[in-house]
Design a protein around this motif. Structure first.
Motif, PDB file in Angstrom:
ATOM      1  N   ARG A  15      30.912  41.994  48.576  1.00  0.00           N
ATOM      2  CA  ARG A  15      31.142  40.571  48.282  1.00  0.00           C
ATOM      3  C   ARG A  15      30.524  40.180  46.948  1.00  0.00           C
ATOM      4  NH1 ARG A  15      29.100  37.148  53.004  1.00  0.00           N
ATOM      5  NH2 ARG A  15      29.503  35.581  51.437  1.00  0.00           N
ATOM      6  N   HIS A  16      29.329  40.672  46.680  1.00  0.00           N
ATOM      7  CA  HIS A  16      28.643  40.341  45.431  1.00  0.00           C
ATOM      8  C   HIS A  16      29.419  40.883  44.227  1.00  0.00           C
ATOM      9  CE1 HIS A  16      25.269  39.461  42.756  1.00  0.00           C
ATOM     10  NE2 HIS A  16      25.536  40.621  42.200  1.00  0.00           N
ATOM     11  N   VAL A  17      29.801  42.146  44.297  1.00  0.00           N
ATOM     12  CA  VAL A  17      30.558  42.761  43.197  1.00  0.00           C
ATOM     13  C   VAL A  17      31.884  42.034  43.015  1.00  0.00           C
ATOM     14  CG1 VAL A  17      31.771  44.864  42.450  1.00  0.00           C
ATOM     15  CG2 VAL A  17      29.441  45.014  43.368  1.00  0.00           C
ATOM     16  N   GLY A  18      32.564  41.719  44.104  1.00  0.00           N
ATOM     17  CA  GLY A  18      33.820  40.982  44.021  1.00  0.00           C
ATOM     18  C   GLY A  18      33.647  39.615  43.386  1.00  0.00           C
ATOM     19  N   ARG A  19      32.566  38.929  43.762  1.00  0.00           N
ATOM     20  CA  ARG A  19      32.296  37.602  43.186  1.00  0.00           C
ATOM     21  C   ARG A  19      32.022  37.715  41.692  1.00  0.00           C
ATOM     22  NH1 ARG A  19      31.884  32.847  45.176  1.00  0.00           N
ATOM     23  NH2 ARG A  19      31.590  33.672  47.243  1.00  0.00           N
ATOM     24  N   ARG A  20      31.300  38.751  41.292  1.00  0.00           N
ATOM     25  CA  ARG A  20      31.005  38.940  39.863  1.00  0.00           C
ATOM     26  C   ARG A  20      32.298  39.221  39.086  1.00  0.00           C
ATOM     27  NH1 ARG A  20      26.706  37.435  37.257  1.00  0.00           N
ATOM     28  NH2 ARG A  20      26.563  39.343  36.058  1.00  0.00           N
ATOM     29  N   VAL A  21      33.217  39.982  39.681  1.00  0.00           N
ATOM     30  CA  VAL A  21      34.523  40.216  39.051  1.00  0.00           C
ATOM     31  C   VAL A  21      35.251  38.886  38.891  1.00  0.00           C
ATOM     32  CG1 VAL A  21      36.817  41.253  39.364  1.00  0.00           C
ATOM     33  CG2 VAL A  21      34.760  42.612  39.829  1.00  0.00           C
ATOM     34  N   CYS A  22      35.264  38.096  39.944  1.00  0.00           N
ATOM     35  CA  CYS A  22      35.940  36.799  39.919  1.00  0.00           C
ATOM     36  C   CYS A  22      35.332  35.877  38.864  1.00  0.00           C
ATOM     37  CB  CYS A  22      35.849  36.154  41.307  1.00  0.00           C
ATOM     38  SG  CYS A  22      36.619  34.525  41.405  1.00  0.00           S
ATOM     39  N   GLU A  23      34.011  35.785  38.843  1.00  0.00           N
ATOM     40  CA  GLU A  23      33.345  34.909  37.879  1.00  0.00           C
ATOM     41  C   GLU A  23      33.646  35.329  36.446  1.00  0.00           C
ATOM     42  OE1 GLU A  23      29.260  35.149  39.092  1.00  0.00           O
ATOM     43  OE2 GLU A  23      29.559  33.735  40.746  1.00  0.00           O
ATOM     44  N   LYS A  24      33.603  36.635  36.180  1.00  0.00           N
ATOM     45  CA  LYS A  24      33.864  37.124  34.818  1.00  0.00           C
ATOM     46  C   LYS A  24      35.317  36.878  34.441  1.00  0.00           C
ATOM     47  CE  LYS A  24      32.291  39.038  31.125  1.00  0.00           C
ATOM     48  NZ  LYS A  24      31.336  38.260  30.314  1.00  0.00           N
ATOM     49  N   GLN A  45      45.865  42.473  45.522  1.00  0.00           N
ATOM     50  CA  GLN A  45      44.790  43.472  45.573  1.00  0.00           C
ATOM     51  C   GLN A  45      43.549  42.938  44.858  1.00  0.00           C
ATOM     52  OE1 GLN A  45      44.664  46.410  47.297  1.00  0.00           O
ATOM     53  NE2 GLN A  45      42.521  46.366  46.718  1.00  0.00           N
ATOM     54  N   ILE A  46      43.745  42.261  43.733  1.00  0.00           N
ATOM     55  CA  ILE A  46      42.619  41.657  43.015  1.00  0.00           C
ATOM     56  C   ILE A  46      41.943  40.627  43.919  1.00  0.00           C
ATOM     57  CG2 ILE A  46      41.919  40.287  41.010  1.00  0.00           C
ATOM     58  CD1 ILE A  46      42.818  43.208  40.376  1.00  0.00           C
ATOM     59  N   GLN A  47      42.738  39.845  44.628  1.00  0.00           N
ATOM     60  CA  GLN A  47      42.226  38.847  45.566  1.00  0.00           C
ATOM     61  C   GLN A  47      41.331  39.508  46.616  1.00  0.00           C
ATOM     62  OE1 GLN A  47      45.463  36.862  47.609  1.00  0.00           O
ATOM     63  NE2 GLN A  47      44.931  34.938  46.607  1.00  0.00           N
ATOM     64  N   LYS A  48      41.776  40.615  47.162  1.00  0.00           N
ATOM     65  CA  LYS A  48      41.006  41.329  48.179  1.00  0.00           C
ATOM     66  C   LYS A  48      39.717  41.904  47.597  1.00  0.00           C
ATOM     67  CE  LYS A  48      44.976  42.452  51.041  1.00  0.00           C
ATOM     68  NZ  LYS A  48      45.831  43.511  51.583  1.00  0.00           N
ATOM     69  N   TYR A  49      39.796  42.414  46.358  1.00  0.00           N
ATOM     70  CA  TYR A  49      38.585  42.901  45.686  1.00  0.00           C
ATOM     71  C   TYR A  49      37.580  41.766  45.531  1.00  0.00           C
ATOM     72  CZ  TYR A  49      40.692  47.331  43.996  1.00  0.00           C
ATOM     73  OH  TYR A  49      41.255  48.578  43.880  1.00  0.00           O
ATOM     74  N   GLU A  50      38.053  40.623  45.061  1.00  0.00           N
ATOM     75  CA  GLU A  50      37.160  39.509  44.757  1.00  0.00           C
ATOM     76  C   GLU A  50      36.514  38.928  46.008  1.00  0.00           C
ATOM     77  OE1 GLU A  50      39.285  36.738  42.252  1.00  0.00           O
ATOM     78  OE2 GLU A  50      39.194  38.102  40.536  1.00  0.00           O
ATOM     79  N   LYS A  51      37.184  39.001  47.136  1.00  0.00           N
ATOM     80  CA  LYS A  51      36.610  38.518  48.394  1.00  0.00           C
ATOM     81  C   LYS A  51      35.698  39.558  49.030  1.00  0.00           C
ATOM     82  CE  LYS A  51      40.354  35.414  49.638  1.00  0.00           C
ATOM     83  NZ  LYS A  51      41.423  35.151  50.603  1.00  0.00           N
ATOM     84  N   THR A  53      36.898  42.014  50.657  1.00  0.00           N
ATOM     85  CA  THR A  53      37.646  42.541  51.794  1.00  0.00           C
ATOM     86  C   THR A  53      37.956  44.017  51.579  1.00  0.00           C
ATOM     87  OG1 THR A  53      38.654  40.383  52.106  1.00  0.00           O
ATOM     88  CG2 THR A  53      39.714  42.232  53.213  1.00  0.00           C
ATOM     89  N   ASN A  54      38.369  44.378  50.376  1.00  0.00           N
ATOM     90  CA  ASN A  54      38.586  45.776  49.998  1.00  0.00           C
ATOM     91  C   ASN A  54      37.527  46.172  48.982  1.00  0.00           C
ATOM     92  OD1 ASN A  54      40.863  45.651  51.573  1.00  0.00           O
ATOM     93  ND2 ASN A  54      42.290  46.169  49.932  1.00  0.00           N
ATOM     94  N   ARG A  55      36.946  47.321  49.180  1.00  0.00           N
ATOM     95  CA  ARG A  55      35.945  47.821  48.249  1.00  0.00           C
ATOM     96  C   ARG A  55      36.624  48.279  46.966  1.00  0.00           C
ATOM     97  NH1 ARG A  55      32.953  51.433  52.728  1.00  0.00           N
ATOM     98  NH2 ARG A  55      31.788  49.729  53.676  1.00  0.00           N
ATOM     99  N   ILE A  56      35.910  48.085  45.872  1.00  0.00           N
ATOM    100  CA  ILE A  56      36.408  48.534  44.571  1.00  0.00           C
ATOM    101  C   ILE A  56      35.871  49.937  44.344  1.00  0.00           C
ATOM    102  CG2 ILE A  56      36.489  48.071  42.102  1.00  0.00           C
ATOM    103  CD1 ILE A  56      35.793  45.125  42.757  1.00  0.00           C
ATOM    104  N   SER A  57      36.764  50.881  44.100  1.00  0.00           N
ATOM    105  CA  SER A  57      36.326  52.256  43.859  1.00  0.00           C
ATOM    106  C   SER A  57      35.565  52.327  42.541  1.00  0.00           C
ATOM    107  CB  SER A  57      37.533  53.200  43.812  1.00  0.00           C
ATOM    108  OG  SER A  57      38.288  52.953  42.629  1.00  0.00           O
ATOM    109  N   ALA A  58      34.787  53.367  42.383  1.00  0.00           N
ATOM    110  CA  ALA A  58      34.005  53.547  41.160  1.00  0.00           C
ATOM    111  C   ALA A  58      34.914  53.598  39.931  1.00  0.00           C
ATOM    112  CB  ALA A  58      33.159  54.815  41.255  1.00  0.00           C
ATOM    113  N   SER A  59      36.026  54.304  40.044  1.00  0.00           N
ATOM    114  CA  SER A  59      36.923  54.421  38.885  1.00  0.00           C
ATOM    115  C   SER A  59      37.585  53.085  38.559  1.00  0.00           C
ATOM    116  CB  SER A  59      37.993  55.495  39.130  1.00  0.00           C
ATOM    117  OG  SER A  59      38.767  55.175  40.265  1.00  0.00           O
ATOM    118  N   LYS A  60      37.925  52.311  39.588  1.00  0.00           N
ATOM    119  CA  LYS A  60      38.551  51.002  39.346  1.00  0.00           C
ATOM    120  C   LYS A  60      37.526  50.028  38.781  1.00  0.00           C
ATOM    121  CE  LYS A  60      42.303  50.826  40.181  1.00  0.00           C
ATOM    122  NZ  LYS A  60      43.450  51.217  39.339  1.00  0.00           N
ATOM    123  N   LEU A  61      36.278  50.100  39.247  1.00  0.00           N
ATOM    124  CA  LEU A  61      35.226  49.242  38.703  1.00  0.00           C
ATOM    125  C   LEU A  61      34.982  49.596  37.239  1.00  0.00           C
ATOM    126  CD1 LEU A  61      33.348  46.938  39.482  1.00  0.00           C
ATOM    127  CD2 LEU A  61      31.608  48.646  40.065  1.00  0.00           C
TER     128      LEU A  61
END
Length: 136
Positions: A15-24, A45-51, A53-61
């Motif tokens: 959730r924290h990583v997703g929120r940081r993606v959303c904020e940026k 998929q971006i929506q799910k990352y930001e919430k 709900t779905n984890r962001i893989s290391a390569s996608k991050l």
């Protein structure tokens, strides 16, 4: 059960990583579709990352960090190393359940430009508005 979910919903780190993606993303003026196109993903998929709900893989991050021109560590800033139950000093985990919107980000960005007195007045106003019944 979705990958990012535990018994009580998404893991706090996801959730924290997703929120940081959303904020940026919002602070740079991109919408979810823009980021999705840059990464070869759908806005859903971006929506799910930001919430979270779905984890962001290391390569996608890594790809997201390159797109935003930030270090991967940016997405973990503000996240304490110790989780509840593991910290000796009993500090609560970092909480950020407020909605990240263009308005909240702009308020946070502009606040340091104000004098200490102006910041206090703005905070008092926001508190008063938030405590008012029916506040939207």
């Amino acid at each position: 059960m979705a990958r990012g979910k535990g018994e009580d919903g998404p893991h706090p780190v996801d959730r924290h990583v997703g929120r940081r993606v959303c904020e940026k993303r919002i602070s740079l003026g991109y919408n979810q579709s823009d980021l999705g196109r840059a990464l070869g993903l759908t806005f859903q998929q971006i929506q799910k990352y930001e919430k979270g709900t779905n984890r962001i893989s290391a390569s996608k991050l890594w790809d997201i960090a390159r797109f935003f021109k930030v270090d991967v560590g940016y997405f973990f800033q503000g996240l304490g190393a110790a989780q509840p139950g593991m910290a000796e000093d009993g500090q609560p985990a970092f909480e950020h359940d407020f909605p990240a919107t263009r308005h909240t980000i702009e308020i946070a960005r502009m606040a340091p430009r104000l004098t200490a007195r102006q910041q206090k007045l703005a905070l008092d106003l926001i508190r008063e508005m938030a405590d008012r019944p029916g506040a939207d």
